[in-house]
Design a protein around this motif. Structure first.
Motif, PDB file in Angstrom:
ATOM      1  N   LEU A  19       0.835  -1.194   0.000  1.00  0.00           N
ATOM      2  CA  LEU A  19       0.000   0.000   0.000  1.00  0.00           C
ATOM      3  C   LEU A  19       0.880   1.258   0.000  1.00  0.00           C
ATOM      4  CD1 LEU A  19      -3.059   0.402  -0.079  1.00  0.00           C
ATOM      5  CD2 LEU A  19      -3.011   0.685   2.400  1.00  0.00           C
ATOM      6  N   GLU A  20       1.961   1.233   0.771  1.00  0.00           N
ATOM      7  CA  GLU A  20       2.907   2.362   0.781  1.00  0.00           C
ATOM      8  C   GLU A  20       3.562   2.523  -0.594  1.00  0.00           C
ATOM      9  OE1 GLU A  20       5.196   5.590   1.759  1.00  0.00           O
ATOM     10  OE2 GLU A  20       3.508   4.770   2.886  1.00  0.00           O
ATOM     11  N   ASP A  21       3.938   1.411  -1.220  1.00  0.00           N
ATOM     12  CA  ASP A  21       4.532   1.471  -2.569  1.00  0.00           C
ATOM     13  C   ASP A  21       3.556   2.084  -3.577  1.00  0.00           C
ATOM     14  OD1 ASP A  21       6.922   0.266  -1.749  1.00  0.00           O
ATOM     15  OD2 ASP A  21       6.947  -1.095  -3.464  1.00  0.00           O
ATOM     16  N   ILE A  22       2.305   1.672  -3.493  1.00  0.00           N
ATOM     17  CA  ILE A  22       1.292   2.219  -4.404  1.00  0.00           C
ATOM     18  C   ILE A  22       1.161   3.720  -4.163  1.00  0.00           C
ATOM     19  CG2 ILE A  22      -1.192   2.233  -4.954  1.00  0.00           C
ATOM     20  CD1 ILE A  22      -1.089  -0.866  -4.485  1.00  0.00           C
ATOM     21  N   TYR A  23       1.137   4.123  -2.899  1.00  0.00           N
ATOM     22  CA  TYR A  23       1.076   5.547  -2.584  1.00  0.00           C
ATOM     23  C   TYR A  23       2.282   6.286  -3.177  1.00  0.00           C
ATOM     24  CZ  TYR A  23       1.439   9.913  -0.070  1.00  0.00           C
ATOM     25  OH  TYR A  23       1.594  11.239   0.223  1.00  0.00           O
TER      26      TYR A  23
ATOM     27  N   ASN B 160     -10.037  -2.944  -2.038  1.00  0.00           N
ATOM     28  CA  ASN B 160     -10.798  -2.006  -1.218  1.00  0.00           C
ATOM     29  C   ASN B 160      -9.859  -1.047  -0.486  1.00  0.00           C
ATOM     30  OD1 ASN B 160     -13.303  -3.142  -1.929  1.00  0.00           O
ATOM     31  ND2 ASN B 160     -13.136  -4.664  -0.306  1.00  0.00           N
ATOM     32  N   LEU B 161      -8.726  -1.544  -0.015  1.00  0.00           N
ATOM     33  CA  LEU B 161      -7.745  -0.685   0.657  1.00  0.00           C
ATOM     34  C   LEU B 161      -7.124   0.309  -0.322  1.00  0.00           C
ATOM     35  CD1 LEU B 161      -5.914  -3.266   2.966  1.00  0.00           C
ATOM     36  CD2 LEU B 161      -7.651  -1.578   3.610  1.00  0.00           C
ATOM     37  N   VAL B 162      -6.869  -0.148  -1.535  1.00  0.00           N
ATOM     38  CA  VAL B 162      -6.301   0.748  -2.554  1.00  0.00           C
ATOM     39  C   VAL B 162      -7.304   1.849  -2.896  1.00  0.00           C
ATOM     40  CG1 VAL B 162      -5.354   0.902  -4.888  1.00  0.00           C
ATOM     41  CG2 VAL B 162      -4.814  -1.075  -3.449  1.00  0.00           C
ATOM     42  N   ASP B 163      -8.560   1.481  -3.049  1.00  0.00           N
ATOM     43  CA  ASP B 163      -9.597   2.482  -3.309  1.00  0.00           C
ATOM     44  C   ASP B 163      -9.696   3.467  -2.144  1.00  0.00           C
ATOM     45  OD1 ASP B 163     -10.258   1.460  -5.810  1.00  0.00           O
ATOM     46  OD2 ASP B 163     -11.883   0.205  -5.031  1.00  0.00           O
ATOM     47  N   ALA B 164      -9.622   2.955  -0.913  1.00  0.00           N
ATOM     48  CA  ALA B 164      -9.667   3.825   0.267  1.00  0.00           C
ATOM     49  C   ALA B 164      -8.456   4.758   0.297  1.00  0.00           C
ATOM     50  CB  ALA B 164      -9.721   2.985   1.546  1.00  0.00           C
ATOM     51  N   LEU B 165      -7.291   4.252  -0.109  1.00  0.00           N
ATOM     52  CA  LEU B 165      -6.084   5.082  -0.168  1.00  0.00           C
ATOM     53  C   LEU B 165      -6.300   6.256  -1.125  1.00  0.00           C
ATOM     54  CD1 LEU B 165      -2.968   5.531   0.343  1.00  0.00           C
ATOM     55  CD2 LEU B 165      -2.624   4.109  -1.681  1.00  0.00           C
ATOM     56  N   ILE B 166      -6.863   5.972  -2.266  1.00  0.00           N
ATOM     57  CA  ILE B 166      -7.097   7.025  -3.252  1.00  0.00           C
ATOM     58  C   ILE B 166      -8.062   8.076  -2.697  1.00  0.00           C
ATOM     59  CG2 ILE B 166      -8.186   7.479  -5.499  1.00  0.00           C
ATOM     60  CD1 ILE B 166      -6.692   5.024  -6.527  1.00  0.00           C
TER      61      ILE B 166
ATOM     62  N   THR C  38      -6.332  10.117   0.260  1.00  0.00           N
ATOM     63  CA  THR C  38      -5.273  11.042  -0.177  1.00  0.00           C
ATOM     64  C   THR C  38      -5.816  12.145  -1.078  1.00  0.00           C
ATOM     65  OG1 THR C  38      -4.704   9.556  -2.015  1.00  0.00           O
ATOM     66  CG2 THR C  38      -3.416   9.331   0.025  1.00  0.00           C
ATOM     67  N   GLY C  39      -7.138  12.170  -1.244  1.00  0.00           N
ATOM     68  CA  GLY C  39      -7.750  13.220  -2.057  1.00  0.00           C
ATOM     69  C   GLY C  39      -7.514  13.044  -3.546  1.00  0.00           C
ATOM     70  N   LYS C  40      -7.220  11.817  -3.978  1.00  0.00           N
ATOM     71  CA  LYS C  40      -6.898  11.568  -5.390  1.00  0.00           C
ATOM     72  C   LYS C  40      -8.064  10.971  -6.165  1.00  0.00           C
ATOM     73  CE  LYS C  40      -2.834  13.156  -4.857  1.00  0.00           C
ATOM     74  NZ  LYS C  40      -2.531  14.476  -5.409  1.00  0.00           N
ATOM     75  N   GLU C  41      -9.227  10.864  -5.521  1.00  0.00           N
ATOM     76  CA  GLU C  41     -10.408  10.378  -6.232  1.00  0.00           C
ATOM     77  C   GLU C  41     -10.742  11.391  -7.318  1.00  0.00           C
ATOM     78  OE1 GLU C  41     -14.611   8.338  -5.010  1.00  0.00           O
ATOM     79  OE2 GLU C  41     -13.937  10.044  -3.827  1.00  0.00           O
ATOM     80  N   GLY C  42     -10.941  10.927  -8.533  1.00  0.00           N
ATOM     81  CA  GLY C  42     -11.163  11.813  -9.659  1.00  0.00           C
ATOM     82  C   GLY C  42      -9.863  12.170 -10.379  1.00  0.00           C
ATOM     83  N   THR C  43      -8.741  11.874  -9.747  1.00  0.00           N
ATOM     84  CA  THR C  43      -7.434  12.091 -10.364  1.00  0.00           C
ATOM     85  C   THR C  43      -6.876  10.781 -10.890  1.00  0.00           C
ATOM     86  OG1 THR C  43      -7.000  13.925  -8.840  1.00  0.00           O
ATOM     87  CG2 THR C  43      -5.099  12.998  -9.997  1.00  0.00           C
TER      88      THR C  43
END
Length: 185
Positions: free
Chosen positions: A53-57, A93-99, A102-107
């Motif tokens: 999850l940190e790597d994806i971030y 689900n965790l990846v979607d929550a990360l997005i 981090t305010g990246k939904e829509g980005t």
């Protein structure tokens, strides 16, 4: 993971990208960024979901800091995690929550691929699952602005999934063995 093993993972993902995703035209938008070397394949060597999850971030941060002309998209491969598709699917689900967090939904959005990918309502051996089968669990980080831009000029984008299913259903057993050698166990 040794450099040689990591290099093999990158090579397998690149081969899948070129032969399956681009070769079968499953994603009609992948050829140009691949040709222009704007697709990054990041191998996450960890066996820890938290570290993945940190790597994806971190890959999202790199995309934020890099222009689309230089880096259009990133494929995060996790060869040491998620042997079972259900575990991978839950991690999404965790990846979607990360997005979202981090305010990246829509980005950014995530496209998901796994060696045992199985769409809801299908059987594991149904051909349509091949559209999302990959040599390793992969999280594809997609820039939504770029996707919106190319979709404006693409006729009938809603028909892509149906065309992809027709394409993979038309593959012979020989073609499947050649294109998806990682499925042969």
């Amino acid at each position: 993971m040794s450099d040689a093993v990591k290099s093999n993972v990158i090579q397998h993902v690149q081969q899948w990208l070129e032969d399956v995703v681009i070769g079968l035209n499953l994603c009609p938008f992948a050829a140009k960024p691949n040709r222009n070397k704007q697709i990054k394949i990041h191998v996450c060597e960890t066996k820890s979901e938290e570290q993945l999850l940190e790597d994806i971030y971190q890959q999202i941060v790199i995309l934020d800091d890099t222009s689309p002309e230089e880096l259009e998209t990133t494929l995060v491969a996790a060869p040491n995690l998620f042997e079972h598709f259900d575990d991978y699917n839950q991690f999404l689900n965790l990846v979607d929550a990360l997005i979202i967090q981090t305010g990246k939904e829509g980005t950014y959005q995530i496209a998901s691929f796994h060696p045992d990918y199985c769409f809801h309502g299908t059987q594991p051996d149904d051909a349509e699952n091949l559209t999302n089968r990959s040599p390793y669990p992969i999280f594809h980080l997609i820039r939504e602005a770029s996707m919106e831009k190319v979709l404006k000029h693409y006729p009938d984008p809603e028909g892509i999934p149906e065309r992809n299913i027709e394409c993979v259903e038309g593959l012979s057993p020989e073609q499947i063995r050649k294109l998806f050698p990682f499925l042969i166990k």
